[in-house]
Design a protein around this motif. Structure first.
Motif, PDB file in Angstrom:
ATOM      1  N   GLY A 180      -2.581   7.781   0.474  1.00  0.00           N
ATOM      2  CA  GLY A 180      -1.645   8.666   1.135  1.00  0.00           C
ATOM      3  C   GLY A 180      -0.869   7.899   2.190  1.00  0.00           C
ATOM      4  O   GLY A 180      -1.170   6.744   2.500  1.00  0.00           O
ATOM      5  N   ASP A 181       0.134   8.543   2.752  1.00  0.00           N
ATOM      6  CA  ASP A 181       0.898   7.923   3.823  1.00  0.00           C
ATOM      7  C   ASP A 181      -0.026   7.627   5.002  1.00  0.00           C
ATOM      8  O   ASP A 181      -0.960   8.397   5.280  1.00  0.00           O
ATOM      9  CB  ASP A 181       2.015   8.855   4.289  1.00  0.00           C
ATOM     10  N   PRO A 182       0.230   6.529   5.711  1.00  0.00           N
ATOM     11  CA  PRO A 182      -0.603   6.216   6.874  1.00  0.00           C
ATOM     12  C   PRO A 182      -0.617   7.381   7.869  1.00  0.00           C
ATOM     13  O   PRO A 182       0.375   8.090   8.029  1.00  0.00           O
ATOM     14  CB  PRO A 182       0.076   4.991   7.486  1.00  0.00           C
ATOM     15  N   VAL A 183      -1.755   7.562   8.495  1.00  0.00           N
ATOM     16  CA  VAL A 183      -1.943   8.606   9.500  1.00  0.00           C
ATOM     17  C   VAL A 183      -1.757   7.953  10.875  1.00  0.00           C
ATOM     18  O   VAL A 183      -2.333   6.889  11.134  1.00  0.00           O
ATOM     19  CB  VAL A 183      -3.365   9.217   9.383  1.00  0.00           C
ATOM     20  N   PRO A 184      -0.961   8.548  11.753  1.00  0.00           N
ATOM     21  CA  PRO A 184      -0.772   7.935  13.074  1.00  0.00           C
ATOM     22  C   PRO A 184      -2.074   7.931  13.885  1.00  0.00           C
ATOM     23  O   PRO A 184      -2.795   8.933  13.933  1.00  0.00           O
ATOM     24  CB  PRO A 184       0.265   8.831  13.752  1.00  0.00           C
ATOM     25  N   VAL A 185      -2.376   6.791  14.481  1.00  0.00           N
ATOM     26  CA  VAL A 185      -3.478   6.655  15.432  1.00  0.00           C
ATOM     27  C   VAL A 185      -2.999   5.736  16.551  1.00  0.00           C
ATOM     28  O   VAL A 185      -2.041   4.981  16.374  1.00  0.00           O
ATOM     29  CB  VAL A 185      -4.773   6.082  14.789  1.00  0.00           C
ATOM     30  N   GLU A 186      -3.687   5.791  17.650  1.00  0.00           N
ATOM     31  CA  GLU A 186      -3.340   4.936  18.785  1.00  0.00           C
ATOM     32  C   GLU A 186      -3.565   3.465  18.420  1.00  0.00           C
ATOM     33  O   GLU A 186      -4.469   3.143  17.650  1.00  0.00           O
ATOM     34  CB  GLU A 186      -4.206   5.293  19.999  1.00  0.00           C
ATOM     35  N   GLN A 225     -12.147   0.723  12.731  1.00  0.00           N
ATOM     36  CA  GLN A 225     -12.411   1.536  11.543  1.00  0.00           C
ATOM     37  C   GLN A 225     -11.421   2.692  11.461  1.00  0.00           C
ATOM     38  O   GLN A 225     -10.927   3.002  10.382  1.00  0.00           O
ATOM     39  CB  GLN A 225     -13.846   2.063  11.539  1.00  0.00           C
ATOM     40  N   ASP A 226     -11.103   3.318  12.576  1.00  0.00           N
ATOM     41  CA  ASP A 226     -10.130   4.408  12.576  1.00  0.00           C
ATOM     42  C   ASP A 226      -8.753   3.908  12.126  1.00  0.00           C
ATOM     43  O   ASP A 226      -8.061   4.578  11.355  1.00  0.00           O
ATOM     44  CB  ASP A 226     -10.010   5.040  13.961  1.00  0.00           C
ATOM     45  N   ARG A 227      -8.352   2.724  12.596  1.00  0.00           N
ATOM     46  CA  ARG A 227      -7.050   2.176  12.195  1.00  0.00           C
ATOM     47  C   ARG A 227      -7.035   1.842  10.704  1.00  0.00           C
ATOM     48  O   ARG A 227      -6.031   2.071  10.028  1.00  0.00           O
ATOM     49  CB  ARG A 227      -6.706   0.948  13.041  1.00  0.00           C
ATOM     50  N   LEU A 228      -8.158   1.333  10.182  1.00  0.00           N
ATOM     51  CA  LEU A 228      -8.254   1.034   8.755  1.00  0.00           C
ATOM     52  C   LEU A 228      -8.116   2.308   7.933  1.00  0.00           C
ATOM     53  O   LEU A 228      -7.344   2.374   6.979  1.00  0.00           O
ATOM     54  CB  LEU A 228      -9.589   0.344   8.441  1.00  0.00           C
ATOM     55  N   LEU A 229      -8.863   3.321   8.298  1.00  0.00           N
ATOM     56  CA  LEU A 229      -8.810   4.585   7.556  1.00  0.00           C
ATOM     57  C   LEU A 229      -7.418   5.200   7.631  1.00  0.00           C
ATOM     58  O   LEU A 229      -6.891   5.686   6.626  1.00  0.00           O
ATOM     59  CB  LEU A 229      -9.866   5.546   8.093  1.00  0.00           C
ATOM     60  N   ALA A 230      -6.814   5.170   8.807  1.00  0.00           N
ATOM     61  CA  ALA A 230      -5.471   5.718   8.977  1.00  0.00           C
ATOM     62  C   ALA A 230      -4.466   4.959   8.115  1.00  0.00           C
ATOM     63  O   ALA A 230      -3.568   5.562   7.513  1.00  0.00           O
ATOM     64  CB  ALA A 230      -5.068   5.669  10.438  1.00  0.00           C
ATOM     65  N   THR A 254      -4.968   3.733   5.288  1.00  0.00           N
ATOM     66  CA  THR A 254      -5.139   4.156   3.891  1.00  0.00           C
ATOM     67  C   THR A 254      -4.937   5.663   3.707  1.00  0.00           C
ATOM     68  O   THR A 254      -5.353   6.228   2.696  1.00  0.00           O
ATOM     69  CB  THR A 254      -6.528   3.741   3.362  1.00  0.00           C
ATOM     70  N   GLY A 255      -4.312   6.292   4.692  1.00  0.00           N
ATOM     71  CA  GLY A 255      -3.943   7.706   4.557  1.00  0.00           C
ATOM     72  C   GLY A 255      -5.063   8.678   4.879  1.00  0.00           C
ATOM     73  O   GLY A 255      -4.967   9.863   4.549  1.00  0.00           O
ATOM     74  N   ARG A 256      -6.110   8.206   5.532  1.00  0.00           N
ATOM     75  CA  ARG A 256      -7.242   9.078   5.856  1.00  0.00           C
ATOM     76  C   ARG A 256      -7.217   9.415   7.350  1.00  0.00           C
ATOM     77  O   ARG A 256      -6.914   8.575   8.170  1.00  0.00           O
ATOM     78  CB  ARG A 256      -8.553   8.377   5.515  1.00  0.00           C
ATOM     79  N   ASN A 257      -7.571  10.647   7.655  1.00  0.00           N
ATOM     80  CA  ASN A 257      -7.653  11.073   9.039  1.00  0.00           C
ATOM     81  C   ASN A 257      -9.078  10.805   9.517  1.00  0.00           C
ATOM     82  O   ASN A 257     -10.011  11.486   9.117  1.00  0.00           O
ATOM     83  CB  ASN A 257      -7.317  12.547   9.173  1.00  0.00           C
ATOM     84  N   PRO A 258      -9.247   9.800  10.378  1.00  0.00           N
ATOM     85  CA  PRO A 258     -10.599   9.426  10.810  1.00  0.00           C
ATOM     86  C   PRO A 258     -11.259  10.435  11.743  1.00  0.00           C
ATOM     87  O   PRO A 258     -12.449  10.336  12.025  1.00  0.00           O
ATOM     88  CB  PRO A 258     -10.394   8.087  11.508  1.00  0.00           C
ATOM     89  N   LEU A 283       0.838  -1.204   0.000  1.00  0.00           N
ATOM     90  CA  LEU A 283       0.000   0.000   0.000  1.00  0.00           C
ATOM     91  C   LEU A 283       0.873   1.254   0.000  1.00  0.00           C
ATOM     92  O   LEU A 283       0.605   2.207  -0.734  1.00  0.00           O
ATOM     93  CB  LEU A 283      -0.932   0.027   1.210  1.00  0.00           C
ATOM     94  N   ALA A 284       1.901   1.248   0.826  1.00  0.00           N
ATOM     95  CA  ALA A 284       2.781   2.409   0.923  1.00  0.00           C
ATOM     96  C   ALA A 284       3.507   2.662  -0.398  1.00  0.00           C
ATOM     97  O   ALA A 284       3.690   3.808  -0.805  1.00  0.00           O
ATOM     98  CB  ALA A 284       3.788   2.206   2.049  1.00  0.00           C
ATOM     99  N   ASP A 285       3.889   1.588  -1.074  1.00  0.00           N
ATOM    100  CA  ASP A 285       4.640   1.719  -2.328  1.00  0.00           C
ATOM    101  C   ASP A 285       3.756   1.963  -3.544  1.00  0.00           C
ATOM    102  O   ASP A 285       4.250   2.404  -4.583  1.00  0.00           O
ATOM    103  CB  ASP A 285       5.480   0.460  -2.578  1.00  0.00           C
ATOM    104  N   SER A 286       2.473   1.680  -3.431  1.00  0.00           N
ATOM    105  CA  SER A 286       1.591   1.727  -4.600  1.00  0.00           C
ATOM    106  C   SER A 286       1.260   3.132  -5.080  1.00  0.00           C
ATOM    107  O   SER A 286       0.961   3.330  -6.250  1.00  0.00           O
ATOM    108  CB  SER A 286       0.277   1.004  -4.293  1.00  0.00           C
TER     109      SER A 286
END
Length: 185
Positions: free
Chosen positions: A161-167, A173-178, A180-184, A154-157
């Protein structure tokens, strides 16, 4: 846990379709700053157009002639092509080969890829139109398991976007979105 990806595809289709039905401002922004709501919906509709010819055994070059230009009512186009794609998935052996732009794979691989794409874009569209952003929990879990194992790819494709840091203990769902580069938030 094994997932019924045919059922999950219908769930993702319905999640996206519910948000399409709510669109008022087609030129509005989406979480992908390069796309408007129209661009996002058009992308997902075009992806659905490719499913039947590819599952019928055509190569990408052969299928290109089966993909019609979209006209006018994207809501109607979504319904038409999403349901045609669902029918094609249901009628195709998941172990049959499918020719994609980057190689030949079992149909199930393509099904998982497409279902994941629609699920993530259902969230994008929900955010864009101000709808409920919660996705079906089983769909989220399946897509998370599918994509979490592909972090490097995913990162190389360049597709996300770059993964978004989350706890680490953030909701799945928040970890999935993060991922894929989305801010949940």
């Amino acid at each position: 846990m094994d997932f019924d990806w045919i059922s999950l595809q219908r769930t993702a289709r319905d999640e996206f379709g519910a948000r399409v039905a709510m669109i008022v401002q087609w030129s509005g922004p989406t979480p992908d700053t390069d796309w408007t709501v129209t661009d996002l919906v058009r992308h997902v509709v075009v992806e659905q157009q490719w499913v039947p010819p590819l599952l019928a055994g055509k190569t990408v070059d052969q299928a290109r002639s089966d993909v019609a230009s979209l006209h006018g009512d994207l809501r109607a186009e979504w319904n038409r092509y999403a349901h045609a794609a669902s029918l094609a998935w249901e009628e195709t052996d998941l172990q049959a080969p499918v020719h994609l732009s980057f190689g030949t794979f079992p149909v199930e691989y393509y099904l998982r890829q497409q279902t994941s794409d629609i699920a993530v874009h259902a969230w994008d569209l929900a955010r864009a139109v101000g709808a409920d952003e919660r996705l079906d929990p089983t769909l989220v879990e399946a897509v998370w398991r599918e994509l979490d194992g592909q972090r490097d790819m995913l990162a190389d494709s360049g597709l996300f976007g770059d993964p978004v840091p989350v706890e680490d203990d953030a909701p799945l769902q928040d970890r999935l979105l993060a991922l894929t580069g989305r801010n949940p938030r």
